[in-house]
Design a protein around this motif. Structure first.
Motif, PDB file in Angstrom:
ATOM      1  N   ASP A  93       0.831  -1.204   0.000  1.00 22.94           N
ATOM      2  CA  ASP A  93       0.000   0.000   0.000  1.00 22.94           C
ATOM      3  C   ASP A  93       0.867   1.257   0.000  1.00 22.94           C
ATOM      4  O   ASP A  93       0.597   2.205  -0.750  1.00 22.94           O
ATOM      5  CB  ASP A  93      -0.908   0.021   1.242  1.00 22.94           C
ATOM      6  N   LYS A  94       1.881   1.282   0.833  1.00 22.98           N
ATOM      7  CA  LYS A  94       2.749   2.456   0.931  1.00 22.98           C
ATOM      8  C   LYS A  94       3.432   2.748  -0.401  1.00 22.98           C
ATOM      9  O   LYS A  94       3.502   3.894  -0.846  1.00 22.98           O
ATOM     10  CB  LYS A  94       3.791   2.234   2.031  1.00 22.98           C
ATOM     11  N   GLU A  95       3.899   1.703  -1.060  1.00 22.64           N
ATOM     12  CA  GLU A  95       4.573   1.885  -2.345  1.00 22.64           C
ATOM     13  C   GLU A  95       3.589   2.276  -3.448  1.00 22.64           C
ATOM     14  O   GLU A  95       3.924   3.049  -4.354  1.00 22.64           O
ATOM     15  CB  GLU A  95       5.316   0.605  -2.724  1.00 22.64           C
ATOM     16  N   ARG A  96       2.370   1.746  -3.371  1.00 23.95           N
ATOM     17  CA  ARG A  96       1.358   2.119  -4.357  1.00 23.95           C
ATOM     18  C   ARG A  96       1.022   3.605  -4.246  1.00 23.95           C
ATOM     19  O   ARG A  96       0.891   4.309  -5.254  1.00 23.95           O
ATOM     20  CB  ARG A  96       0.106   1.252  -4.179  1.00 23.95           C
ATOM     21  N   ILE A  97       0.849   4.071  -3.015  1.00 22.94           N
ATOM     22  CA  ILE A  97       0.558   5.484  -2.797  1.00 22.94           C
ATOM     23  C   ILE A  97       1.728   6.343  -3.274  1.00 22.94           C
ATOM     24  O   ILE A  97       1.528   7.384  -3.925  1.00 22.94           O
ATOM     25  CB  ILE A  97       0.248   5.752  -1.309  1.00 22.94           C
ATOM     26  N   ALA A  98       2.944   5.924  -2.968  1.00 24.92           N
ATOM     27  CA  ALA A  98       4.127   6.687  -3.376  1.00 24.92           C
ATOM     28  C   ALA A  98       4.207   6.790  -4.900  1.00 24.92           C
ATOM     29  O   ALA A  98       4.510   7.860  -5.451  1.00 24.92           O
ATOM     30  CB  ALA A  98       5.389   6.039  -2.816  1.00 24.92           C
ATOM     31  N   ARG A  99       3.940   5.704  -5.586  1.00 23.96           N
ATOM     32  CA  ARG A  99       3.967   5.739  -7.052  1.00 23.96           C
ATOM     33  C   ARG A  99       2.898   6.664  -7.590  1.00 23.96           C
ATOM     34  O   ARG A  99       3.141   7.457  -8.518  1.00 23.96           O
ATOM     35  CB  ARG A  99       3.799   4.334  -7.618  1.00 23.96           C
ATOM     36  N   LEU A 100       1.690   6.558  -7.024  1.00 21.23           N
ATOM     37  CA  LEU A 100       0.593   7.404  -7.475  1.00 21.23           C
ATOM     38  C   LEU A 100       0.943   8.880  -7.311  1.00 21.23           C
ATOM     39  O   LEU A 100       0.783   9.689  -8.244  1.00 21.23           O
ATOM     40  CB  LEU A 100      -0.680   7.077  -6.696  1.00 21.23           C
ATOM     41  N   LEU A 101       1.416   9.263  -6.128  1.00 22.48           N
ATOM     42  CA  LEU A 101       1.722  10.664  -5.874  1.00 22.48           C
ATOM     43  C   LEU A 101       2.880  11.151  -6.743  1.00 22.48           C
ATOM     44  O   LEU A 101       2.902  12.314  -7.177  1.00 22.48           O
ATOM     45  CB  LEU A 101       2.047  10.873  -4.388  1.00 22.48           C
ATOM     46  N   ASP A 102       3.828  10.266  -7.018  1.00 23.29           N
ATOM     47  CA  ASP A 102       4.931  10.637  -7.904  1.00 23.29           C
ATOM     48  C   ASP A 102       4.403  10.932  -9.310  1.00 23.29           C
ATOM     49  O   ASP A 102       4.820  11.902  -9.949  1.00 23.29           O
ATOM     50  CB  ASP A 102       5.959   9.513  -7.941  1.00 23.29           C
ATOM     51  N   GLU A 103       3.481  10.109  -9.795  1.00 29.23           N
ATOM     52  CA  GLU A 103       2.924  10.319 -11.126  1.00 29.23           C
ATOM     53  C   GLU A 103       1.998  11.537 -11.183  1.00 29.23           C
ATOM     54  O   GLU A 103       1.753  12.084 -12.268  1.00 29.23           O
ATOM     55  CB  GLU A 103       2.170   9.073 -11.585  1.00 29.23           C
TER      56      GLU A 103
END
Length: 201
Positions: A93-103
Motif C-alpha cells: 500500500d505504501k509503495e502504491r501510494i508513493a507511485r501514485l503521488l509521484d505520477e
C-alpha cells in the motif's frame, strides 16, 4: 437466512462486509473459512469481468452461492490509471501510494473516483453484477491511518477528510464498496427465496 461466501481472504474487506451486513438477514462466510482456495488469475478487462471471475471460482470451490468484488482507483489525469491494476500498482500500500503521488506531481487536475463492481455466482453461473462509485480528489500527501489501499490520499466530494482520516462507520456508509454492496444485498434479499427454489440451495 440467506447464506453466501465473500470471495476474498482480505481481512480488511471481510470486516467492511460484516459491518455493511449488520442488521441484514444474510450469513456471511469468506475464503478465510475455506482454506486451500487456489486463487484465480484476474485477467478481465474491467472491474465487472474480474469480479465475475473471482465469484465464479469461489462458487465452484466452496459449492455455495458466492460474491466477489473488484475495486480500484481511477484518476482522470492518469487516463484512468491505476484502474483494474490498483492492487498490482506496486508491492505494498505504501509503495502504491508513493507511485501514485509521484505520477501526480505537477498535475492540476486531481479528480478521481473509486469504483467497486460486485458479481454474484450460484451453481457455477454468474447471475448478476452491480457497480458503485464515489468521486473525489487526490490530496498532495497521505493523511490518516484508517482504512487501507489508497484511502489516505483520496478525499471524497463533500468532505474535508480523506478516507484514511474518516471514522470507519462513515466511510462504510458512503464508499464505492458500500454503494455496490447495497445494490447486491438488495438483490440477495429480494431474490434469494426465488433462487432457493430455482437452484435448490
Amino acid at each position: 437466512m440467506a447464506y453466501i461466501v465473500a470471495a476474498t481472504a482480505n481481512a480488511h474487506k471481510v470486516d467492511e462486509y460484516r459491518k455493511l451486513l449488520e442488521g441484514q438477514n444474510v450469513e456471511l462466510k469468506s475464503l478465510l473459512d475455506y482454506p486451500g482456495f487456489p486463487g484465480v488469475e484476474e485477467n478481465g478487462r474491467s472491474f465487472i469481468e474480474n469480479a465475475g471471475i473471482k465469484a465464479l471460482a469461489a462458487c465452484k470451490y466452496c459449492d455455495v452461492p458466492a460474491f466477489a468484488d473488484d475495486s480500484g482507483l481511477e484518476v482522470e489525469a492518469l487516463d484512468g490509471r491505476p484502474g483494474i491494476y490498483s492492487a498490482r500498482y506496486a508491492p505494498t500500500d505504501k509503495e502504491r501510494i508513493a507511485r501514485l503521488l509521484d505520477e501526480m506531481k505537477g498535475q492540476t487536475n486531481r479528480r478521481a473516483r473509486f469504483v467497486c463492481a460486485i458479481a454474484i455466482a450460484i451453481n457455477g453461473e454468474v447471475i448478476e453484477s452491480f457497480e458503485g462509485e464515489i468521486k473525489g480528489t487526490i490530496v498532495d500527501a497521505p493523511r490518516g491511518e484508517s482504512g487501507f489501499g489508497y484511502d489516505p490520499v483520496f478525499q471524497p466530494d463533500g468532505y474535508d477528510q480523506t478516507f484514511g482520516e474518516m471514522a470507519p462507520e462513515l466511510k462504510n456508509r458512503i464508499s464505492h464498496r458500500a454503494n455496490a454492496f447495497k445494490l447486491a444485498m438488495e438483490f440477495v434479499e429480494d431474490e434469494m427465496s426465488v433462487l432457493d427454489d430455482e437452484f435448490d440451495l
